[in-house]
Design an enzyme around this catalytic site. Structure first.
Site, short mmCIF file in Angstrom:
data_model
loop_
_atom_site.label_atom_id
_atom_site.label_comp_id
_atom_site.label_asym_id
_atom_site.label_seq_id
_atom_site.Cartn_x
_atom_site.Cartn_y
_atom_site.Cartn_z
CB SER A 170 34.72 33.10 47.64
OG SER A 170 35.66 34.04 48.02
CD GLU A 210 35.25 32.23 39.03
OE1 GLU A 210 35.00 31.13 38.53
OE2 GLU A 210 35.16 32.44 40.25
N1 CAA Z 1 49.89 42.48 47.27
C1 CAA Z 1 50.42 43.12 46.21
N2 CAA Z 1 51.45 42.61 45.48
C2 CAA Z 1 51.98 41.46 45.90
C3 CAA Z 1 51.48 40.74 47.01
C4 CAA Z 1 50.39 41.31 47.71
N3 CAA Z 1 49.82 40.70 48.77
N4 CAA Z 1 52.21 39.61 47.15
C5 CAA Z 1 53.13 39.59 46.17
N5 CAA Z 1 53.00 40.71 45.41
C6 CAA Z 1 53.78 41.06 44.22
C7 CAA Z 1 55.22 41.35 44.56
O1 CAA Z 1 55.40 42.73 44.88
C8 CAA Z 1 55.94 40.99 43.27
O2 CAA Z 1 55.76 42.04 42.33
P1 CAA Z 1 56.82 42.29 41.13
O3 CAA Z 1 57.01 40.98 40.41
O4 CAA Z 1 56.11 43.30 40.31
O5 CAA Z 1 58.06 42.76 41.76
C9 CAA Z 1 55.11 39.80 42.73
O6 CAA Z 1 53.83 39.91 43.37
C10 CAA Z 1 55.74 38.46 43.06
O7 CAA Z 1 55.94 38.40 44.46
P2 CAA Z 1 57.11 37.64 45.20
O8 CAA Z 1 58.30 37.58 44.28
O9 CAA Z 1 57.30 38.26 46.55
O10 CAA Z 1 56.52 36.23 45.51
P3 CAA Z 1 56.03 35.07 44.54
O11 CAA Z 1 56.76 35.03 43.27
O12 CAA Z 1 55.97 33.88 45.41
O13 CAA Z 1 54.52 35.48 44.19
C11 CAA Z 1 52.23 35.25 44.64
C12 CAA Z 1 53.57 35.74 45.17
C13 CAA Z 1 51.86 36.03 43.38
C14 CAA Z 1 51.20 35.54 45.73
C15 CAA Z 1 52.35 33.72 44.31
O14 CAA Z 1 52.83 33.04 45.43
C16 CAA Z 1 51.05 33.11 43.88
O15 CAA Z 1 50.62 33.24 42.73
N6 CAA Z 1 50.36 32.39 44.82
C17 CAA Z 1 49.08 31.78 44.54
C18 CAA Z 1 48.00 32.84 44.58
C19 CAA Z 1 46.65 32.27 44.32
O16 CAA Z 1 46.44 31.10 44.03
N7 CAA Z 1 45.64 33.16 44.43
C20 CAA Z 1 44.27 32.76 44.29
C21 CAA Z 1 43.71 32.47 45.66
S1 CAA Z 1 42.04 31.91 45.57
C22 CAA Z 1 41.15 33.30 45.37
O17 CAA Z 1 41.62 34.38 45.36
C23 CAA Z 1 39.68 33.11 45.21
C24 CAA Z 1 38.88 32.97 46.44
O18 CAA Z 1 37.69 33.28 46.34
C25 CAA Z 1 39.36 32.40 47.68
P1 NAD Z 2 38.78 40.21 55.28
O1 NAD Z 2 38.38 39.54 56.54
O2 NAD Z 2 40.22 40.48 55.00
O3 NAD Z 2 38.01 41.62 55.13
C1 NAD Z 2 36.64 41.78 55.26
C2 NAD Z 2 36.40 43.24 55.73
O4 NAD Z 2 35.00 43.55 55.64
C3 NAD Z 2 36.82 43.48 57.19
O5 NAD Z 2 37.72 44.59 57.23
C4 NAD Z 2 35.50 43.80 57.90
O6 NAD Z 2 35.63 44.74 58.94
C5 NAD Z 2 34.69 44.37 56.75
N1 NAD Z 2 33.23 44.33 56.96
C6 NAD Z 2 32.49 43.32 57.49
N2 NAD Z 2 31.18 43.68 57.50
C7 NAD Z 2 31.11 44.92 56.96
C8 NAD Z 2 30.05 45.82 56.70
N3 NAD Z 2 28.79 45.51 57.00
N4 NAD Z 2 30.34 47.03 56.15
C9 NAD Z 2 31.60 47.36 55.83
N5 NAD Z 2 32.66 46.53 56.05
C10 NAD Z 2 32.41 45.34 56.62
O7 NAD Z 2 38.15 39.32 54.11
P2 NAD Z 2 38.61 39.19 52.58
O8 NAD Z 2 39.59 38.09 52.48
O9 NAD Z 2 38.96 40.55 52.08
O10 NAD Z 2 37.27 38.67 51.91
C11 NAD Z 2 36.21 39.57 51.59
C12 NAD Z 2 35.29 38.92 50.56
O11 NAD Z 2 36.06 38.59 49.37
C13 NAD Z 2 34.63 37.60 50.98
O12 NAD Z 2 33.36 37.52 50.41
C14 NAD Z 2 35.57 36.55 50.41
O13 NAD Z 2 34.95 35.32 50.22
C15 NAD Z 2 35.94 37.20 49.09
N6 NAD Z 2 37.19 36.75 48.50
C16 NAD Z 2 38.25 36.44 49.29
C17 NAD Z 2 39.44 36.02 48.72
C18 NAD Z 2 40.63 35.67 49.55
O14 NAD Z 2 41.57 35.03 49.05
N7 NAD Z 2 40.69 36.06 50.81
C19 NAD Z 2 39.56 35.93 47.32
C20 NAD Z 2 38.46 36.28 46.52
C21 NAD Z 2 37.27 36.68 47.13
#
Ligand code: CAA
Ligand code: NAD
Length: 284
Positions: free
Chosen positions: A120, A153
């Site tokens: 991330s 990305e």
């Molecule tokens: N896995 C698979 N499919 C999923 C799911 C999951 N965990 N959660 C929801 N869905 C699917 C549902 O099955 C549904 O599919 P259909 O439209 O095809 O029937 C669709 O997504 C919409 O779901 P819901 O109607 O249940 O719920 P919603 O409209 O509230 O949408 C959401 C759910 C798409 C998660 C929405 O809340 C959303 O966009 N949230 C923000 C997500 C976001 O910002 N993600 C980025 C996080 S940051 C990141 O990822 C980067 C990082 O490094 C941290």
């Molecule tokens: P998570 O905690 O759900 O899963 C991580 C998994 O990796 C666990 O099942 C753990 O047992 C496994 N693991 C740890 N060390 C390992 C190893 N040496 N060999 C094999 N498996 C190992 O975490 P996550 O949310 O899936 O995040 C995973 C990565 O993706 C991180 O780098 C995170 O920053 C990135 N990421 C997370 C998100 C998010 O929204 N959670 C979105 C984009 C990217």
């Protein structure tokens, strides 16, 4: 480069989502985690998601079985990568863990295999430097939930070759995603912009500006965000949010990225959000 066989390392929320979408796009996928319980949990999530698509009439039962047939669970990392075209790493957001893992991947994967990380925020250039093939190391950052979110990305390290970039760009398109090229800076674009907002929302809870429910409602109804920032933080994982803030803070050396003490406290308590049943909210 023709990518047909991949290995996904880490079967958590991101790894299982990446493996699902890859298998749905016709790739053969080995899904790896540290023990059978974790890798099976990842597979169960995939089965459940595909089952929902069958219920909605988007897949037949036979197609679901065919997709599952392209997925192979494993716990032996070395054996899992010997015959692959590419590896996508999705383990914990920790630089030491990832560089150690890339060293092992470099040792066991074929010399021409691409090694991608779903990190991330961590520096691709440093992860690449742990290998003898930095030109084949790249960031391939999927968004959560992977089956739903369109963005990937694609982050070049300093030494990443054009050939590696093109292969990953076209793989992302093949998986139905939209790749966006980003340079190697802490948090890239997505988390440099998103995570300070989440951290600020946590400061607002910490300072008693409003309750988590109220803060989320402001951002949902006022800014049309699909989830409020605290619901989203719980969804991402508070541990991951903290690691990303620490990377931004350390990487830029600017106090504006200081992780909120409340975020640190929740992570120390093991309140990691949805995945542990408790974060800013409590989950059944
Ligand atoms: N896995 C698979 N499919 C999923 C799911 C999951 N965990 N959660 C929801 N869905 C699917 C549902 O099955 C549904 O599919 P259909 O439209 O095809 O029937 C669709 O997504 C919409 O779901 P819901 O109607 O249940 O719920 P919603 O409209 O509230 O949408 C959401 C759910 C798409 C998660 C929405 O809340 C959303 O966009 N949230 C923000 C997500 C976001 O910002 N993600 C980025 C996080 S940051 C990141 O990822 C980067 C990082 O490094 C941290
Ligand atoms: P998570 O905690 O759900 O899963 C991580 C998994 O990796 C666990 O099942 C753990 O047992 C496994 N693991 C740890 N060390 C390992 C190893 N040496 N060999 C094999 N498996 C190992 O975490 P996550 O949310 O899936 O995040 C995973 C990565 O993706 C991180 O780098 C995170 O920053 C990135 N990421 C997370 C998100 C998010 O929204 N959670 C979105 C984009 C990217």
């Amino acid at each position: 480069m023709n990518i047909q066989r991949i290995s996904v390392i880490g079967a958590g929320q991101m790894g299982s989502g990446i493996a699902q979408v890859a298998a749905q796009s016709g790739l053969h996928v080995t899904l790896v985690d540290v023990d059978e319980a974790r890798v099976n949990k990842g597979l169960q999530t995939i089965e459940k998601n595909l089952g929902r698509q069958v219920e909605k009439g988007r897949l037949t039962e036979a197609q679901k079985e065919e997709i599952l047939g392209r997925l192979r669970p494993m716990t032996d990392l070395a054996a899992a990568v010997v015959e692959v075209d590419m590896v996508i790493e999705a383990v914990v957001e920790n630089k030491q863990v990832k560089t150690d893992l890339f060293r092992q991947l470099d040792e066991h994967a074929p010399a021409d295999a691409i090694l991608a990380t779903n990190t991330s925020s961590l520096p691709i250039t440093e992860i690449a430097a742990a290998t003898k093939r930095p030109e084949k190391v790249i960031g391939m950052h999927f968004m959560n939930p992977v089956p739903v979110m369109k963005l990937v990305e694609v982050i070049r390290g300093l030494a990443t070759s054009d050939e590696t970039f093109r292969a990953v760009d076209s793989l992302a398109r093949h998986m139905g995603k939209t790749p966006v090229e980003v340079q190697d800076f802490p948090g890239f674009v997505s988390n440099r912009v998103l995570m300070p907002m989440i951290n600020e929302a946590i400061y607002a809870v910490y300072e008693g500006v409003a309750t988590p429910e109220a803060i989320d409602e402001v951002m949902r109804l006022g800014m049309n965000h699909p989830m409020g920032p605290l619901t989203l933080a719980d969804f991402i994982g508070l541990d991951t949010c903290l690691y990303i803030m620490e990377t931004l803070y350390e990487g830029f050396g600017d106090s504006k990225y200081r992780p909120c003490p409340l975020l640190k406290k929740y992570v120390s308590a093991g309140w990691l959000g949805r995945k542990t049943g408790r974060g800013f909210y409590v989950y059944e």
